[in-house]
Scaffold this motif. Structure first.
Motif, mmCIF file in Angstrom:
data_model
loop_
_atom_site.group_PDB
_atom_site.id
_atom_site.type_symbol
_atom_site.label_atom_id
_atom_site.label_comp_id
_atom_site.label_asym_id
_atom_site.label_seq_id
_atom_site.Cartn_x
_atom_site.Cartn_y
_atom_site.Cartn_z
ATOM 1 N N ARG A 116 16.802 -6.762 15.240
ATOM 2 C CA ARG A 116 17.063 -6.686 16.478
ATOM 3 C C ARG A 116 16.372 -7.989 17.346
ATOM 4 O O ARG A 116 16.722 -8.761 18.190
ATOM 5 N N ARG A 117 14.988 -8.066 16.742
ATOM 6 C CA ARG A 117 13.962 -9.169 17.570
ATOM 7 C C ARG A 117 14.163 -10.483 16.857
ATOM 8 O O ARG A 117 13.774 -11.850 17.090
ATOM 9 N N GLY A 118 15.014 -10.649 15.759
ATOM 10 C CA GLY A 118 15.446 -11.915 15.221
ATOM 11 C C GLY A 118 13.977 -12.368 14.194
ATOM 12 O O GLY A 118 13.931 -13.670 14.129
ATOM 13 N N LEU A 119 13.402 -11.528 13.844
ATOM 14 C CA LEU A 119 12.127 -11.535 12.772
ATOM 15 C C LEU A 119 12.755 -11.758 11.622
ATOM 16 O O LEU A 119 12.575 -10.931 10.685
ATOM 17 N N GLU A 120 13.325 -12.958 11.166
ATOM 18 C CA GLU A 120 13.906 -13.151 9.870
ATOM 19 C C GLU A 120 12.928 -13.081 8.677
ATOM 20 O O GLU A 120 13.272 -12.487 7.528
ATOM 21 N N GLY A 121 11.590 -13.446 8.887
ATOM 22 C CA GLY A 121 10.686 -13.390 7.915
ATOM 23 C C GLY A 121 10.242 -11.946 7.552
ATOM 24 O O GLY A 121 10.226 -11.516 6.422
ATOM 25 N N ILE A 122 10.200 -11.182 8.547
ATOM 26 C CA ILE A 122 9.696 -9.792 8.349
ATOM 27 C C ILE A 122 10.970 -9.048 7.979
ATOM 28 O O ILE A 122 10.631 -8.256 6.955
ATOM 29 N N ALA A 123 12.164 -9.274 8.450
ATOM 30 C CA ALA A 123 13.192 -8.636 8.065
ATOM 31 C C ALA A 123 13.291 -8.642 6.553
ATOM 32 O O ALA A 123 13.731 -8.013 5.673
ATOM 33 N N ALA A 124 13.135 -10.120 5.952
ATOM 34 C CA ALA A 124 13.558 -10.244 4.572
ATOM 35 C C ALA A 124 12.374 -9.500 3.673
ATOM 36 O O ALA A 124 12.796 -9.024 2.696
ATOM 37 N N LEU A 125 11.423 -9.334 3.986
ATOM 38 C CA LEU A 125 10.172 -8.575 3.371
ATOM 39 C C LEU A 125 10.756 -6.930 3.412
ATOM 40 O O LEU A 125 10.655 -6.397 2.280
ATOM 41 N N LEU A 126 11.180 -6.537 4.466
ATOM 42 C CA LEU A 126 11.585 -5.247 4.262
ATOM 43 C C LEU A 126 12.869 -4.951 3.786
ATOM 44 O O LEU A 126 13.190 -4.101 3.339
ATOM 45 N N ARG A 127 13.848 -6.035 3.819
ATOM 46 C CA ARG A 127 14.860 -5.757 2.880
ATOM 47 C C ARG A 127 14.816 -5.707 1.271
ATOM 48 O O ARG A 127 15.325 -4.938 0.683
ATOM 49 N N VAL A 128 13.357 -6.458 0.952
ATOM 50 C CA VAL A 128 13.427 -6.245 -0.613
ATOM 51 C C VAL A 128 12.880 -4.991 -1.100
ATOM 52 O O VAL A 128 13.214 -4.653 -2.148
ATOM 53 N N VAL A 129 12.491 -4.353 -0.109
ATOM 54 C CA VAL A 129 11.916 -2.601 -0.620
ATOM 55 C C VAL A 129 12.958 -1.661 -0.046
ATOM 56 O O VAL A 129 12.526 -0.387 -0.402
ATOM 57 N N ARG A 130 14.216 -2.065 0.286
ATOM 58 C CA ARG A 130 15.123 -0.908 0.506
ATOM 59 C C ARG A 130 15.498 -0.437 -0.681
ATOM 60 O O ARG A 130 15.879 -0.922 -1.717
ATOM 61 N N ALA B 12 0.719 -1.228 -0.011
ATOM 62 C CA ALA B 12 -0.064 -0.199 -0.041
ATOM 63 C C ALA B 12 0.857 1.195 0.033
ATOM 64 O O ALA B 12 0.359 2.328 0.016
ATOM 65 N N GLY B 13 2.241 1.102 0.078
ATOM 66 C CA GLY B 13 3.003 1.995 0.239
ATOM 67 C C GLY B 13 3.740 2.884 1.238
ATOM 68 O O GLY B 13 4.228 3.879 1.250
ATOM 69 N N ALA B 14 3.507 1.952 2.280
ATOM 70 C CA ALA B 14 4.177 2.261 3.477
ATOM 71 C C ALA B 14 5.627 2.616 3.262
ATOM 72 O O ALA B 14 6.365 1.690 2.651
ATOM 73 N N THR B 15 6.284 3.529 3.890
ATOM 74 C CA THR B 15 7.550 4.102 3.960
ATOM 75 C C THR B 15 8.340 3.027 4.616
ATOM 76 O O THR B 15 8.323 2.906 5.976
ATOM 77 N N ALA B 16 9.050 1.898 4.125
ATOM 78 C CA ALA B 16 10.014 1.052 4.789
ATOM 79 C C ALA B 16 11.020 1.650 5.704
ATOM 80 O O ALA B 16 11.189 0.979 6.989
ATOM 81 N N ASP B 17 11.483 2.774 5.261
ATOM 82 C CA ASP B 17 12.635 3.229 6.336
ATOM 83 C C ASP B 17 12.502 4.439 6.887
ATOM 84 O O ASP B 17 13.266 5.047 7.341
ATOM 85 N N LEU B 18 11.186 4.702 7.088
ATOM 86 C CA LEU B 18 10.744 5.745 8.171
ATOM 87 C C LEU B 18 10.940 5.434 9.342
ATOM 88 O O LEU B 18 10.367 4.257 9.918
ATOM 89 N N PRO B 19 12.023 5.901 10.098
ATOM 90 C CA PRO B 19 12.352 5.561 11.494
ATOM 91 C C PRO B 19 11.273 5.876 12.465
ATOM 92 O O PRO B 19 10.691 6.897 12.348
ATOM 93 N N ASP B 20 11.457 5.361 13.834
ATOM 94 C CA ASP B 20 10.673 5.832 14.728
ATOM 95 C C ASP B 20 11.399 6.879 15.577
ATOM 96 O O ASP B 20 12.359 7.548 15.099
ATOM 97 N N ALA B 21 10.988 7.542 16.768
ATOM 98 C CA ALA B 21 11.382 8.820 17.345
ATOM 99 C C ALA B 21 12.812 8.539 17.840
ATOM 100 O O ALA B 21 13.377 9.599 17.972
ATOM 101 N N ASP B 22 13.181 7.248 18.075
ATOM 102 C CA ASP B 22 14.850 6.882 18.289
ATOM 103 C C ASP B 22 15.749 6.841 16.970
ATOM 104 O O ASP B 22 16.899 6.484 17.302
ATOM 105 N N GLY B 23 15.228 7.112 15.745
ATOM 106 C CA GLY B 23 15.930 6.830 14.841
ATOM 107 C C GLY B 23 15.948 5.515 14.028
ATOM 108 O O GLY B 23 16.854 5.197 13.227
ATOM 109 N N THR B 24 15.188 4.360 14.810
ATOM 110 C CA THR B 24 15.435 3.164 14.343
ATOM 111 C C THR B 24 14.182 2.703 13.459
ATOM 112 O O THR B 24 13.414 2.939 13.701
ATOM 113 N N THR B 25 14.816 2.027 12.340
ATOM 114 C CA THR B 25 13.817 1.662 11.263
ATOM 115 C C THR B 25 13.201 0.370 11.405
ATOM 116 O O THR B 25 13.605 -0.322 12.682
ATOM 117 N N ALA B 26 11.989 -0.047 10.836
ATOM 118 C CA ALA B 26 11.513 -1.120 11.151
ATOM 119 C C ALA B 26 12.253 -2.346 10.803
ATOM 120 O O ALA B 26 12.278 -3.380 11.335
#
Length: 198
Positions: free
Chosen positions: A184-198, A164-178
């Motif tokens: 950091r949480r070891g969520l490899e499946g989700i991390a893989a999805l996010l790497r694709v849109v970098r 839907a167009g969510a900005t994958a690299d939009l960081p939180d208030a501490d500057g940390t991206t999704a």
């Protein structure tokens, strides 16, 4: 409080659409409030009484009326994940920018709670801001990653948000991206999805 107003609040909470119609015919106000400033439509939405909500919407009830916790009928749909209630409220033209006590739109709690069908329907049927940032500095995408359980539902929500167009690299208030949160949480499946849109 007059008897018809009281009857409407009780009918809404109980999901008695017929009683709601009778109360309205007797002069009940659609925007009457209970002690917590909840309207009949909010009570119906909280309990997912769709038929009763439809009666109230047809009578002109306000989907944006907020209670003493800043909940509204529309915002509650994101918490319950009820697609049927969401669709029942759409004819009332809810304000998609109204925010809850955390500064979030209905999309954010839905993403956090793993309500896949709701997120899908909301993104398809409305023009809600997919990148809205709440008071915690989090978008729906960040909440799905940070607070989700990383199961199939949250992975699917991440996919839906990115599509839907969510900005994958939009960081939180501490500057940390999704992606950084996912790694950091070891969520490899989700991390893989996010790497694709970098």
């Amino acid at each position: 409080m007059n008897p018809s107003d009281r009857a409407l609040l009780e009918a809404a909470a109980a999901g008695d659409a017929a009683a709601a119609r009778l109360a309205l015919a007797a002069g009940a106000r659609t925007e009457v409030r209970d002690p917590h400033r909840r309207t009949p439509l909010l009570l119906a939405a909280l309990h997912d009484h769709v038929a009763t909500a439809e009666v109230l919407v047809a009578a002109g009830a306000d989907p944006n009326a907020q209670d003493d916790r800043d909940d509204s009928p529309w915002l509650v749909t994101g918490v319950t994940g009820s697609v049927a209630m969401m669709r029942a409220l759409l004819p009332a033209r809810p304000d998609l920018t109204v925010t809850n006590r955390f500064g979030g739109t209905s999309l954010i709690p839905a993403a956090e709670r793993g309500h896949v069908d709701y997120v899908r329907a909301l993104l398809r049927e409305t023009d809600i801001d997919v990148d809205h940032v709440n008071r915690l500095g989090w978008t729906a995408l960040l909440e799905a990653v940070i607070l989700g359980d990383a199961g199939r539902a949250h992975q699917e929500i991440v996919e839906l948000l990115l599509t839907a167009g969510a900005t994958a690299d939009l960081p939180d208030a501490d500057g940390t991206t999704a992606l950084e949160h996912a790694e950091r949480r070891g969520l490899e499946g989700i991390a893989a999805l996010l790497r694709v849109v970098r």
